[in-house]
Design a protein around this motif. Structure first.
Motif, mmCIF file in Angstrom:
data_model
loop_
_atom_site.group_PDB
_atom_site.id
_atom_site.type_symbol
_atom_site.label_atom_id
_atom_site.label_comp_id
_atom_site.label_asym_id
_atom_site.label_seq_id
_atom_site.Cartn_x
_atom_site.Cartn_y
_atom_site.Cartn_z
ATOM 1 N N ALA A 36 0.984 -1.293 0.014
ATOM 2 C CA ALA A 36 -0.017 -0.076 0.222
ATOM 3 C C ALA A 36 0.765 1.183 -0.061
ATOM 4 C CB ALA A 36 -0.943 -0.041 1.160
ATOM 5 N N THR B 206 -5.573 5.899 9.087
ATOM 6 C CA THR B 206 -6.229 4.707 9.248
ATOM 7 C C THR B 206 -5.476 3.770 9.749
ATOM 8 O OG1 THR B 206 -7.718 3.265 7.822
ATOM 9 C CG2 THR B 206 -5.472 3.632 6.776
ATOM 10 N N ILE C 47 -3.386 -1.223 -1.679
ATOM 11 C CA ILE C 47 -4.041 -1.255 -0.737
ATOM 12 C C ILE C 47 -4.988 -2.499 -1.029
ATOM 13 C CG2 ILE C 47 -6.008 -0.342 0.266
ATOM 14 C CD1 ILE C 47 -4.605 2.417 -0.489
ATOM 15 N N GLN D 193 -11.140 0.050 5.953
ATOM 16 C CA GLN D 193 -10.868 1.276 6.357
ATOM 17 C C GLN D 193 -9.621 2.126 5.490
ATOM 18 O OE1 GLN D 193 -11.635 1.083 10.584
ATOM 19 N NE2 GLN D 193 -13.011 2.643 10.311
ATOM 20 N N ALA D 194 -8.790 1.078 5.313
ATOM 21 C CA ALA D 194 -7.736 1.617 4.520
ATOM 22 C C ALA D 194 -8.193 1.981 3.049
ATOM 23 C CB ALA D 194 -6.621 0.810 4.299
ATOM 24 N N HIS E 215 -9.920 5.543 3.407
ATOM 25 C CA HIS E 215 -9.186 6.684 3.713
ATOM 26 C C HIS E 215 -8.449 7.069 2.244
ATOM 27 C CE1 HIS E 215 -9.254 8.326 7.865
ATOM 28 N NE2 HIS E 215 -9.877 7.101 8.039
ATOM 29 N N TYR E 216 -8.187 6.095 1.417
ATOM 30 C CA TYR E 216 -7.608 6.357 0.124
ATOM 31 C C TYR E 216 -8.519 7.385 -0.433
ATOM 32 C CZ TYR E 216 -5.384 6.840 -4.182
ATOM 33 O OH TYR E 216 -4.697 7.300 -5.356
ATOM 34 N N ILE F 111 -11.086 8.948 0.704
ATOM 35 C CA ILE F 111 -11.508 10.327 1.351
ATOM 36 C C ILE F 111 -10.295 11.271 1.136
ATOM 37 C CG2 ILE F 111 -11.372 11.593 3.771
ATOM 38 C CD1 ILE F 111 -12.624 8.817 4.764
ATOM 39 N N THR F 112 -9.268 10.950 0.851
ATOM 40 C CA THR F 112 -8.092 11.847 0.549
ATOM 41 C C THR F 112 -8.442 12.347 -0.750
ATOM 42 O OG1 THR F 112 -5.739 12.366 0.672
ATOM 43 C CG2 THR F 112 -6.330 10.358 -0.254
ATOM 44 N N ARG F 113 -8.560 11.485 -1.805
ATOM 45 C CA ARG F 113 -8.610 11.897 -3.024
ATOM 46 C C ARG F 113 -9.747 12.592 -3.539
ATOM 47 N NH1 ARG F 113 -3.627 11.877 -4.364
ATOM 48 N NH2 ARG F 113 -2.549 9.917 -4.682
#
Lengths: 167, 167
Positions: free
Chosen positions: A81, A119, B85, B111-112, B115-116, B118-120
């Motif tokens: 990742a 996370t 991920i 959740q990982a 979060h990817y 969410i950031t993008r």
């Protein structure tokens, strides 16, 4: 997490494996930040990356402390990742010509890194608590709060100037 | 983002490229969720993944709408970050024997992914606004809020039962 899943039998195993994952990730982040610092043009962004490099080095030691508190030697496992996230950041850092657009790209890449850390530390902190390791949970939660603060700082820099300069 | 950075000259280019990145990512997520649904044991977690699959399919259409509003055909570019991920998630989904520990691992992996996203979407929504595309920004912000809600739902499920069952 580049793991051999069959070796993971308990939540404790999963906790240690994920700690190894983030330990490797932090080291890769520490290695990649100097290039981002060098490529960034905006002084405030450059400074934010510089500060984060110092924090990352400190966080590596904090993760080592968690390993030891929990009776394990610090060790990393390859984490596809973070490798992927950093690959993307380096592609961008490569040669976007316009300096202001490059700053916007670097900032976005740094936030992707932050969110990966957020996370994982969120999960690790919850698992440590569940495992009755409040001492480990406290340290992991401290790192989590640092990562959240860095992400928020980057958002402020993006919104206050970087995005405007890039447009 | 698997990009040829030299082709990125403006914030608009960077916006389109990042949209292509998340378009590819959403498709990979849609492909990987059925396995996670199948592997999850806890009914509430299984249901959360099922709901997220529906949302992901809807989000793919919303991203396509953003492409079209901005005068581009929807197209993906390989995204090493989401590939990494998802690789980690699939390693975990492989064969952790204990069902409760597997649920905890699957939830953390999901959740990982969140979060990817969410950031993008956070970045894309800010860039769309900066580019004067409030229409695109509104859609991207809607997706962002869905991702944040999914992440919070997963945290609640983790804290209320999954972590306890796994310990």
């Amino acid at each position: 997490m580049g793991l051999f899943s069959k070796d993971i039998k308990t939540l404790d195993d999963l906790f240690i494996h994920t700690l190894q994952d983030i330990y490797y990730a932090e080291q890769q982040i520490a290695k990649s930040l100097p290039e981002m610092i060098e490529k960034a043009t905006d002084p405030q962004l450059k400074q934010a990356f510089q500060t984060h490099l110092g924090e990352t080095q400190q966080q590596i030691q904090m993760v080592e402390q968690v390993f030891r508190l929990h009776g394990h030697d610090p060790k990393g496992v390859t984490c596809p990742a973070i490798d992927g996230i950093i690959d993307e950041a380096q592609d961008i850092a490569g040669d976007v010509e316009d300096k202001d657009v490059l700053d916007a790209a670097l900032l976005a890449a740094a936030q992707a890194v932050e969110h990966y850390e957020i996370t994982r530390y969120g999960t690790l902190s919850a698992w440590a608590k569940q495992l009755g390791r409040d001492d480990c949970a406290t340290i992991l939660h401290q790192i989590l709060e640092q990562e959240r603060a860095t992400d928020q700082k980057l958002t402020r820099i993006a919104e206050s100037k970087i995005n405007t300069k890039a447009a």
